[in-house]
Design an enzyme around this catalytic site. Structure first.
Site, short mmCIF file in Angstrom:
data_model
loop_
_atom_site.label_atom_id
_atom_site.label_comp_id
_atom_site.label_asym_id
_atom_site.label_seq_id
_atom_site.Cartn_x
_atom_site.Cartn_y
_atom_site.Cartn_z
N CYS A 2 41.85 44.29 37.66
CA CYS A 2 42.39 43.14 36.93
C CYS A 2 43.81 42.90 37.44
CB CYS A 2 42.38 43.40 35.43
SG CYS A 2 43.08 42.06 34.46
N GLU A 117 38.95 37.05 38.39
CA GLU A 117 38.44 37.97 39.41
C GLU A 117 37.96 37.15 40.60
OE1 GLU A 117 38.92 40.88 40.87
OE2 GLU A 117 38.64 41.66 38.83
#
Length: 361
Positions: A2, A117
Site C-alpha cells: 500500500c 494499487e
C-alpha cells in the site's frame, strides 16, 4: 503493498471510523494534517494510538504522524527516508528488529477512505479499492518516534501488509491488513503484550470490497483532487467483447479473400498479355527483304513441282541473295579500329631506345 491512499476524513471523525466508543480521545498535531485524494509516504495522516492516561484521563489520541517509519535508533544527522519503511510485512514482523520492539506498545490504527494499487503490465494501470458502502477502511499499523540533530521529535508510522485476498490476487500479491470490525480494531489497539495477533494479520476475504480503474495521472504523486477516484473505461474491454471480436475477425477474413481474388486476376491478366504479345511479335517479325515470316511461308507453300514458274522463282531468289550481299566498295568503307600499341614496361622499353641509338650512330 500500500503506497498510495485517499484520506479526507476529518480528525474528529477518526475515532468513530476506528470503532472507538465511550473513549476519551485527545488530538495531537492535527494542524499538520492536509486532507487529500492522493496521499503518499512522507505525508501527515491522523493515527489512533493508545494514550497513557495522565491527569486528564485520556485513553486514546488522534496523533498526526508522517507516513514512512523512521526507527528511533536512526542516526540524528541522517536524512530520513520515508519510502524505505512505509510498509511492514506481517509474516516476519516478530523477527525484524525495526518492528519487533514496536509490537508490545506501539500499535496504532490508520483510517482512510480507500487505497490505490497498480496492475503490472506494459503500462501500469492504477485501481482504486474501497468499501462498497463508502465507510472508511481501518489499517493495522506500527509507529515510532525519532529525535533529529536539532532536538525535534518526529513521529512516523508504517502500514502492516499481508498476502492478497483471493479476489485481489490478479491485481497484486500484497494488501494492507484491513481490520473490518470493532473486535479486530480493539484487539490490535488494546491487546496485551502476550496477545497473538495472527488472527487479525490476515487477508480481508469479505465481499464488500470493490475496485475500479482510475486515471494514469495517479502515477504522479502531485496529482490530486476528485479526478483521482473517477472511474475510467479500459481499452482492453473493447477487445474482450465477443461481438467486437466476431466482426473484427469477419472483416479481416473478407479483406484477405478480396486480396487473394485480386492477385489471381492480376496474374491471369499478365499471363494473357504476355502470350498475346509473343504471338503478335512472331507474326509481325520482319525478314531481311521487308516481308513478314507469314508472307514468306505462304509463298513457299504455294510453290509446287508442277508450277511453270519454277525457274523464275529460282532466279528471283538468286537475285535476292546478290542484292542482300554488301558490295566490295561498302566493305572497304567500313571503319577500322586502329590497333593499340602495347606498352613495354620496365627495362625493355629502355633497351629498345639504346639499340636505336647505336644503330643510328
Amino acid at each position: 503493498m500500500c503506497g498510495r491512499c485517499r484520506c479526507s476524513i476529518r480528525p474528529d471523525d477518526v475515532p468513530r471510523a476506528c470503532h472507538l466508543r465511550d473513549t476519551s480521545v485527545r488530538q495531537v498535531d492535527v494542524d499538520r494534517y492536509r486532507p487529500a485524494y492522493n496521499v503518499s509516504p512522507g505525508s501527515y495522516l491522523p493515527v489512533i494510538r493508545r494514550e497513557s492516561g495522565g491527569d486528564e484521563g485520556y485513553t486514546a489520541a488522534v496523533h498526526c504522524m508522517k507516513w514512512g517509519l523512521i526507527p528511533s535508533f536512526t542516526k540524528k544527522d541522517e536524512k530520513p527516508d520515508h519510502y524505505k519503511m512505509f510498509n511492514a510485512r506481517s509474516e516476519p514482523i516478530g523477527e525484524k528488529a525495526s518492528f519487533r520492539r514496536l509490537i508490545p506498545k506501539n500499535r496504532c490504527l490508520v483510517a482512510v477512505e480507500g487505497f490505490y494499487e497498480w496492475k503490472k503490465g506494459p503500462k501500469k494501470q492504477p485501481y482504486y479499492i474501497h468499501f462498497k458502502d463508502g465507510r472508511p477502511l481501518v489499517f493495522a499499523a506500527l509507529y515510532d518516534s525519532w529525535k533529529n540533530s536539532e532536538g525535534e521529535i518526529l513521529y512516523t508510522f508504517t502500514i502492516v501488509t499481508t498476502d492478497s485476498s483471493s479476489d485481489l490476487k490478479w491485481l497484486h500479491d500484497r494488501m494492507p491488513v484491513i481490520l473490518g470490525d470493532e473486535a479486530s480494531t480493539d484487539l490490535w489497539l488494546n491487546g496485551s503484550t502476550d496477545t497473538k495477533f495472527n488472527s487479525v494479520l490476515k487477508p480481508y476475504e469479505k465481499a464488500d470490497l470493490t475496485w475500479y480503474p482510475v486515471s494514469m495521472a495517479m502515477n504522479k504523486a502531485s496529482f490530486d483532487g476528485p479526478e483521482c477516484i473517477k472511474e475510467i473505461p479500459l481499452k482492453s474491454e473493447e477487445q474482450s467483447n465477443p461481438i467486437t471480436k466476431f466482426f473484427s475477425k469477419k472483416g479481416t477474413d473478407d479483406a484477405k479473400e478480396s486480396n487473394k481474388t485480386i492477385k489471381e486476376s492480376m496474374k491471369n491478366d499478365v499471363q494473357g498479355d504476355v502470350k498475346e504479345e509473343a504471338e503478335a511479335q512472331a507474326n509481325l517479325q520482319p525478314s531481311c527483304c521487308g516481308r513478314t515470316v507469314t508472307e514468306i511461308k505462304s509463298d513457299v507453300t504455294t510453290l509446287t513441282p508442277e508450277s511453270d514458274s519454277k525457274i523464275e522463282v529460282k532466279r528471283d531468289y538468286e537475285k535476292f541473295l546478290v542484292d542482300s550481299k554488301p558490295s566490295t566498295d561498302e566493305l572497304g568503307k567500313l571503319p577500322q579500329t586502329p590497333l593499340k600499341k602495347s606498352k613495354v614496361k620496365g627495362g625493355a622499353e629502355k633497351q629498345a631506345t639504346l639499340r636505336s641509338y647505336f644503330t643510328k650512330s
